[in-house]
Write a protein that holds these residues in place. Structure first.
Motif, mmCIF file in Angstrom:
data_model
loop_
_atom_site.group_PDB
_atom_site.id
_atom_site.type_symbol
_atom_site.label_atom_id
_atom_site.label_comp_id
_atom_site.label_asym_id
_atom_site.label_seq_id
_atom_site.Cartn_x
_atom_site.Cartn_y
_atom_site.Cartn_z
ATOM 1 N N GLY A 223 113.714 64.698 0.057
ATOM 2 C CA GLY A 223 114.526 65.891 -0.105
ATOM 3 C C GLY A 223 114.737 66.339 -1.535
ATOM 4 O O GLY A 223 115.371 67.364 -1.780
ATOM 5 N N LEU A 224 114.212 65.563 -2.510
ATOM 6 C CA LEU A 224 114.364 65.923 -3.916
ATOM 7 C C LEU A 224 113.014 66.345 -4.479
ATOM 8 O O LEU A 224 112.047 65.572 -4.457
ATOM 9 N N TRP A 225 112.945 67.574 -4.985
ATOM 10 C CA TRP A 225 111.717 68.053 -5.590
ATOM 11 C C TRP A 225 111.584 67.494 -7.003
ATOM 12 O O TRP A 225 112.535 67.503 -7.786
ATOM 13 N N LEU A 226 110.390 67.023 -7.342
ATOM 14 C CA LEU A 226 110.117 66.460 -8.666
ATOM 15 C C LEU A 226 108.942 67.176 -9.306
ATOM 16 O O LEU A 226 107.945 67.490 -8.642
ATOM 17 N N ARG B 144 108.584 62.648 -15.460
ATOM 18 C CA ARG B 144 108.882 63.542 -14.341
ATOM 19 C C ARG B 144 110.347 63.927 -14.368
ATOM 20 O O ARG B 144 111.190 63.186 -14.894
ATOM 21 N N LEU B 145 110.637 65.092 -13.814
ATOM 22 C CA LEU B 145 111.987 65.644 -13.815
ATOM 23 C C LEU B 145 112.333 66.168 -12.433
ATOM 24 O O LEU B 145 111.466 66.717 -11.744
ATOM 25 N N PRO B 146 113.598 66.043 -12.016
ATOM 26 C CA PRO B 146 114.007 66.692 -10.764
ATOM 27 C C PRO B 146 114.145 68.192 -10.978
ATOM 28 O O PRO B 146 114.556 68.651 -12.048
ATOM 29 N N LEU B 147 113.794 68.965 -9.977
ATOM 30 C CA LEU B 147 113.947 70.419 -10.009
ATOM 31 C C LEU B 147 115.252 70.765 -9.314
ATOM 32 O O LEU B 147 115.394 70.555 -8.111
ATOM 33 N N VAL B 148 116.208 71.283 -10.078
ATOM 34 C CA VAL B 148 117.553 71.482 -9.534
ATOM 35 C C VAL B 148 118.061 72.906 -9.697
ATOM 36 O O VAL B 148 119.131 73.239 -9.171
ATOM 37 N N PHE B 149 117.315 73.764 -10.423
ATOM 38 C CA PHE B 149 117.789 75.121 -10.665
ATOM 39 C C PHE B 149 117.118 76.124 -9.730
ATOM 40 O O PHE B 149 116.022 75.885 -9.219
ATOM 41 N N GLU B 150 117.774 77.262 -9.561
ATOM 42 C CA GLU B 150 117.209 78.311 -8.723
ATOM 43 C C GLU B 150 115.871 78.799 -9.280
ATOM 44 O O GLU B 150 114.939 79.080 -8.535
ATOM 45 N N ALA B 151 115.779 78.877 -10.604
ATOM 46 C CA ALA B 151 114.530 79.263 -11.269
ATOM 47 C C ALA B 151 114.330 78.349 -12.468
ATOM 48 O O ALA B 151 115.222 78.229 -13.315
ATOM 49 N N THR B 152 113.182 77.712 -12.533
ATOM 50 C CA THR B 152 112.843 76.820 -13.630
ATOM 51 C C THR B 152 111.575 77.334 -14.300
ATOM 52 O O THR B 152 110.557 77.549 -13.643
ATOM 53 N N SER B 153 111.632 77.555 -15.613
ATOM 54 C CA SER B 153 110.470 78.004 -16.370
ATOM 55 C C SER B 153 109.755 76.803 -16.958
ATOM 56 O O SER B 153 110.395 75.888 -17.489
ATOM 57 N N VAL B 154 108.426 76.811 -16.864
ATOM 58 C CA VAL B 154 107.600 75.743 -17.424
ATOM 59 C C VAL B 154 106.621 76.396 -18.394
ATOM 60 O O VAL B 154 105.827 77.254 -18.007
ATOM 61 N N ILE B 155 106.696 75.999 -19.661
ATOM 62 C CA ILE B 155 105.874 76.584 -20.713
ATOM 63 C C ILE B 155 105.050 75.466 -21.344
ATOM 64 O O ILE B 155 105.577 74.411 -21.692
#
Length: 243
Positions: A54-57, A85-96
């Motif tokens: 249930g946790l997106w990584l 690796r990081l958990p994805l917890v925000f509504e929108a996450t930017s990856v640059i």
């Protein structure tokens, strides 16, 4: 978390959206579910998104490249090194991230994030909004703008070719010596503030600091599209001073 909720994750890149299934791994690189560019500097598989109970990584499965990960407001920032690796917890996450002279940006959207952004009140000081609060002189700001201009002019997510130092100096009407001196000053300042990737071995410092500086500047909102008119103003002022 139900399967329906877990399934509500999409990756946006260059105007396209890709749904990520909760029971599999979504890969990003030269090859994979999101094959973003035929760039030999880019790993065949660089990033992976998968769901663990249930946790997106978000994982960096590459060997050399790193990525800057930030929330949509640019208030929280992390540097995703190889193997991390990081958990994805925000509504929108930017990856640059950058590979060679090309900088890429993608956005990960979650329908049911663990955290939602709230607007800070005028008296709030939770420490999150200060990440981009870096004191910059005018010349330091326009130097960063000259490097980040292709990214700032791009609409939405996608890829951009960054200028060389010589091209950025010409954009401002500066000599290359002046440009490099300002670049040294900004990289040293941010390095002292704990920004990773701007210093290191001689080879990495000379080769990668421009792209790493642009990644950080975009993630921390050090410069924005609203600042772009400063470039022409600086060039005109420099030309007037030389007359």
């Amino acid at each position: 978390m139900s399967a329906a909720v877990a399934d509500a994750l999409t990756v946006e890149f260059a105007g396209e959206s890709f749904a990520v299934a909760p029971d599999g791994a979504f890969t990003v690189g030269r090859e994979g579910d999101l094959a973003i560019d035929d760039n030999l500097f880019l790993h065949r598989q660089f990033l992976r998104i998968d769901n663990h109970d249930g946790l997106w990584l978000l994982s960096n499965v590459g060997a050399r490249l790193s990525a800057t990960v930030t929330d949509a407001g640019g208030r929280v920032q992390a540097w995703l090194a190889p193997g991390a690796r990081l958990p994805l917890v925000f509504e929108a996450t930017s990856v640059i991230f950058s590979a060679g002279p090309t900088t890429y940006e993608l956005t990960i959207h979650m329908a049911e994030p663990a955290f939602r952004e709230t607007a800070a009140g005028p008296g709030d000081d939770d420490g999150l909004s200060t990440i981009g609060d870096v004191p910059l002189t005018h010349s330091q700001r326009v130097m960063i703008l000259a490097l980040a201009e292709p990214v700032l002019r791009r609409e939405g997510t996608g890829m951009s070719e960054l200028p060389t130092s010589a091209q950025a100096a010409q954009r401002l009407g500066w000599t290359l010596t002046r440009f490099n001196r300002k670049l040294d000053n900004v990289c040293d300042k941010l390095d002292r503030m704990g920004v990773q990737g701007l210093r290191g071995g001689v080879r990495s410092y000379a080769t990668n600091r421009r792209v790493r500086l642009v990644e950080h500047a975009m993630a921390a909102r050090l410069v924005t599209r609203d600042d772009l008119p400063l470039l022409d103003l600086e060039r005109d002022n420099t030309a007037a001073d030389d007359d």
